[in-house]
Scaffold this motif. Structure first.
Motif, PDB file in Angstrom:
ATOM      1  N   LEU A  36      -3.053   4.834   3.071  1.00  0.00           N
ATOM      2  CA  LEU A  36      -2.085   4.326   4.048  1.00  0.00           C
ATOM      3  C   LEU A  36      -2.250   3.271   4.937  1.00  0.00           C
ATOM      4  CD1 LEU A  36      -1.299   8.169   5.488  1.00  0.00           C
ATOM      5  CD2 LEU A  36       0.074   6.761   3.655  1.00  0.00           C
ATOM      6  N   LYS A  39      -0.794  -1.945   2.138  1.00  0.00           N
ATOM      7  CA  LYS A  39       0.590  -2.089   1.752  1.00  0.00           C
ATOM      8  C   LYS A  39       0.666  -2.039   0.303  1.00  0.00           C
ATOM      9  CE  LYS A  39       2.969  -4.157   5.598  1.00  0.00           C
ATOM     10  NZ  LYS A  39       3.741  -5.400   5.987  1.00  0.00           N
ATOM     11  N   GLU A  41      -0.302  -1.158  -3.526  1.00  0.00           N
ATOM     12  CA  GLU A  41      -0.515   0.056  -4.403  1.00  0.00           C
ATOM     13  C   GLU A  41      -1.435  -0.280  -5.332  1.00  0.00           C
ATOM     14  OE1 GLU A  41       0.232   3.213  -3.873  1.00  0.00           O
ATOM     15  OE2 GLU A  41       1.901   2.917  -2.173  1.00  0.00           O
ATOM     16  N   GLU A  49      -4.797  10.229  -4.113  1.00  0.00           N
ATOM     17  CA  GLU A  49      -4.026  11.196  -3.487  1.00  0.00           C
ATOM     18  C   GLU A  49      -3.725  12.574  -4.459  1.00  0.00           C
ATOM     19  OE1 GLU A  49      -0.524  12.340  -1.433  1.00  0.00           O
ATOM     20  OE2 GLU A  49      -2.089  10.814  -1.150  1.00  0.00           O
ATOM     21  N   ARG A  99       5.506   8.156   3.252  1.00  0.00           N
ATOM     22  CA  ARG A  99       4.239   7.796   3.725  1.00  0.00           C
ATOM     23  C   ARG A  99       4.107   8.315   5.391  1.00  0.00           C
ATOM     24  NH1 ARG A  99       1.330   3.329   1.521  1.00  0.00           N
ATOM     25  NH2 ARG A  99       0.954   2.641   3.589  1.00  0.00           N
ATOM     26  N   ARG A 102       2.596  11.870   5.356  1.00  0.00           N
ATOM     27  CA  ARG A 102       0.824  11.899   4.997  1.00  0.00           C
ATOM     28  C   ARG A 102       0.094  11.566   6.222  1.00  0.00           C
ATOM     29  NH1 ARG A 102       0.636   8.333  -0.130  1.00  0.00           N
ATOM     30  NH2 ARG A 102       2.673   7.809   0.196  1.00  0.00           N
TER      31      ARG A 102
END
Length: 218
Positions: A36, A39, A41, A49, A99, A102
């Protein structure tokens, strides 16, 4: 078997395996939050995850499995436990979308920190006082927003904007994106800011004093 699971996940003792389990779950919670902070991925983030969510989900299911030991109301405990604050936060943090959900995993990590436990103990003791202060603050925000909305209706697109301004004024933050332009509006703003200091300082003083008291006891 269920008794052993309960001792593993909840029986707090630095000399037992529970202490190691607490550290492990805290580490997994912290690891699950890592993606998190970026930005972009990264492929490895998907694997992190998947693994962390699986472990946290198993932890949630184990707590549900021994909820009668946790709540202490036999069969009724299995119905009550999913609606407890801790269980709701755990479940929200496991949602596969968004997000923002999370981020709730950080509370999973904080649960095992002594200072956070002190804060919870303090809240339980002064929750009635804090609730009264909260009602007072909300009432003050609403009344002030209503005054300002009537005094400077042209400067606010909606009553929500007035509530937003009143909240920032009460907390003495004042972002500056919305501000009064008339003499009456500025007078209301001055009064609100002065009284806002007292309203914010009151719960802060109560919480701080009780936290220090709890630390001395420990």
């Amino acid at each position: 078997m269920r008794k052993k699971i309960y001792c593993l996940i909840l029986k707090s003792d630095k000399r037992s395996i529970n202490y190691i389990y607490d550290i492990f779950i805290s580490f997994i919670s912290a690891l699950s939050i890592l993606p998190l902070m970026f930005k972009r991925e990264v492929p490895s983030f998907y694997e992190i995850e998947r693994v962390t969510v699986t472990i946290l989900a198993v932890d949630y299911l184990m707590r549900l499995f021994v909820s009668d030991y946790i709540i202490g109301k036999k069969g009724l405990s299995f119905i009550i436990y999913p609606f407890t604050i801790g269980a709701i936060v755990d479940l929200i943090s496991l949602l596969p979308f968004g997000r923002i959900f999370r981020v709730f995993r950080i509370f999973k990590m904080l649960r095992y920190m002594d200072f956070f436990l002190y804060v919870i103990d303090v809240y339980k003791k002064v929750r009635h006082i804090l609730f009264t202060v909260l009602l007072m603050a909300m009432s003050y925000i609403f009344i002030t927003a209503l005054f300002m909305f009537c005094a400077e209706g042209n400067n606010f697109n909606s009553f929500f904007d007035a509530l937003y301004w009143a909240t920032t004024a009460l907390t003495t933050v004042g972002y500056g994106d919305i501000y009064p332009k008339t003499m009456l509006g500025r007078l209301i703003s001055m009064i609100t800011s002065v009284f806002g200091i007292a309203v914010i300082a009151l719960p802060s003083g109560i919480i701080t004093a009780n936290i220090v008291r709890e630390l001395y006891k420990k």
